[in-house]
Design a protein around this motif. Structure first.
Motif, PDB file in Angstrom:
ATOM      1  N   GLU A   1      34.724  41.777  37.402  1.00  9.72           N
ATOM      2  CA  GLU A   1      35.126  41.974  38.794  1.00  9.72           C
ATOM      3  C   GLU A   1      34.031  42.678  39.571  1.00  9.72           C
ATOM      4  OE1 GLU A   1      35.419  45.214  40.061  1.00  9.72           O
ATOM      5  OE2 GLU A   1      35.084  46.080  38.080  1.00  9.72           O
ATOM      6  N   ALA A   2      34.171  42.627  40.880  1.00 10.33           N
ATOM      7  CA  ALA A   2      33.295  43.372  41.783  1.00 10.33           C
ATOM      8  C   ALA A   2      34.162  43.946  42.890  1.00 10.33           C
ATOM      9  CB  ALA A   2      32.225  42.461  42.368  1.00 10.33           C
ATOM     10  N   GLY A   3      33.872  45.181  43.265  1.00 12.62           N
ATOM     11  CA  GLY A   3      34.532  45.747  44.431  1.00 12.62           C
ATOM     12  C   GLY A   3      35.697  46.675  44.181  1.00 12.62           C
ATOM     13  N   ARG A   4      35.685  47.379  43.067  1.00 10.66           N
ATOM     14  CA  ARG A   4      36.771  48.351  42.856  1.00 10.66           C
ATOM     15  C   ARG A   4      36.572  49.614  43.691  1.00 10.66           C
ATOM     16  NH1 ARG A   4      38.852  48.856  36.717  1.00 10.66           N
ATOM     17  NH2 ARG A   4      40.038  50.438  37.776  1.00 10.66           N
ATOM     18  N   GLY A   5      35.328  50.021  43.917  1.00 15.33           N
ATOM     19  CA  GLY A   5      35.053  51.295  44.562  1.00 15.33           C
ATOM     20  C   GLY A   5      34.928  51.317  46.069  1.00 15.33           C
TER      21      GLY A   5
ATOM     22  N   VAL B   1      37.420  31.809  40.506  1.00 17.54           N
ATOM     23  CA  VAL B   1      37.340  33.056  41.277  1.00 17.54           C
ATOM     24  C   VAL B   1      38.744  33.457  41.697  1.00 17.54           C
ATOM     25  CG1 VAL B   1      36.475  34.118  43.403  1.00 17.54           C
ATOM     26  CG2 VAL B   1      34.999  32.583  42.089  1.00 17.54           C
ATOM     27  N   GLY B   2      39.031  34.747  41.585  1.00 18.91           N
ATOM     28  CA  GLY B   2      40.302  35.303  42.026  1.00 18.91           C
ATOM     29  C   GLY B   2      40.064  36.487  42.937  1.00 18.91           C
TER      30      GLY B   2
ATOM     31  N   GLU C   1      29.993  36.568  45.300  1.00 23.30           N
ATOM     32  CA  GLU C   1      31.131  36.131  46.124  1.00 23.30           C
ATOM     33  C   GLU C   1      31.616  37.267  47.012  1.00 23.30           C
ATOM     34  OE1 GLU C   1      33.973  33.353  47.493  1.00 23.30           O
ATOM     35  OE2 GLU C   1      32.256  33.005  46.188  1.00 23.30           O
ATOM     36  N   ARG C   2      31.762  38.462  46.440  1.00 21.25           N
ATOM     37  CA  ARG C   2      32.240  39.593  47.237  1.00 21.25           C
ATOM     38  C   ARG C   2      31.224  39.986  48.306  1.00 21.25           C
ATOM     39  NH1 ARG C   2      32.630  44.667  48.556  1.00 21.25           N
ATOM     40  NH2 ARG C   2      34.726  45.393  49.044  1.00 21.25           N
ATOM     41  N   ASP C   3      29.953  39.988  47.944  1.00 22.28           N
ATOM     42  CA  ASP C   3      28.917  40.319  48.933  1.00 22.28           C
ATOM     43  C   ASP C   3      28.947  39.344  50.110  1.00 22.28           C
ATOM     44  OD1 ASP C   3      28.167  42.451  47.356  1.00 22.28           O
ATOM     45  OD2 ASP C   3      26.179  41.663  46.858  1.00 22.28           O
TER      46      ASP C   3
END
Length: 190
Positions: free
Chosen positions: A12-16, A63-64, A135-137
């Motif tokens: 995953e990316a983007g927990r913080g 992707v989720g 994807e998150r970026d």
């Protein structure tokens, strides 16, 4: 003759960050793999982008996403696990085994293993790390067009000085995670 197991890596990316979704990716590597895979945080943005293109072209990718309102409703850990489930479910192939970066597994029917530091140990998790980060970026760079004062084009929603100053000056927007301390405080200060 031994049957080859279909293994998916998940990260995953983007927990913080204080804003934006948490994004998970699941990757089943192509035959022969992809050279140069590593934890996305260890790669330059250019190399990450190059590898993402190769992974998407040659491998199976799912992707989720869990959006900020979902994060606020169920908490960041549960939202991360939901995004991971969605990523694996988005694959066009059902994996025999799933390797997940970290120490927690979603509640699912897959044979799975949580691997601490897995993004540096298993190429399929490294590939998932790259896809999730890229994807998150992209999502946050697009959001920066509508909300330029938060500095998301460069900070991607993390609590940098620019982002925190803008949060105090402008308050939160619909992409902010209201359950996160600095955002909750900004709401109180309005």
């Amino acid at each position: 003759m031994a049957v080859t197991q279909i293994v998916a890596g998940v990260d995953e990316a983007g927990r913080g960050p204080l804003a934006g979704p948490v994004v998970a990716a699941a990757v089943i590597l192509c035959k022969g793999g992809i050279d140069g895979l590593d934890d996305s945080k260890k790669l330059t943005p250019r190399r990450r982008s190059e590898l993402e293109a190769l992974i998407r072209e040659r491998c199976r990718v799912g992707v989720g996403v869990a959006e900020p309102d979902e994060i606020d409703r169920i908490n960041i850990l549960q939202a991360t696990l939901v995004a991971m489930r969605r990523a694996v479910d988005a694959l066009d192939t059902v994996p025999d085994r799933v390797l997940v970066d970290g120490n927690r597994l979603p509640d699912w029917g897959y044979s799975a293993e949580a691997v601490i530091g897995g993004d540096a140990l298993h190429p399929c998790i490294s590939a998932a790390s790259i896809i999730a980060k890229e994807e998150r970026d992209r999502i946050m760079r697009a959001a920066a067009q509508d909300h330029p004062h938060y500095g998301w084009a460069s900070n991607k929603g993390y609590p940098t000085r620019v982002h925190l100053d803008a949060l105090r000056a402008h308050g939160p927007c619909d992409l902010h995670r209201r359950s996160f301390g600095p955002v909750a405080q900004a709401l109180l200060d309005l």
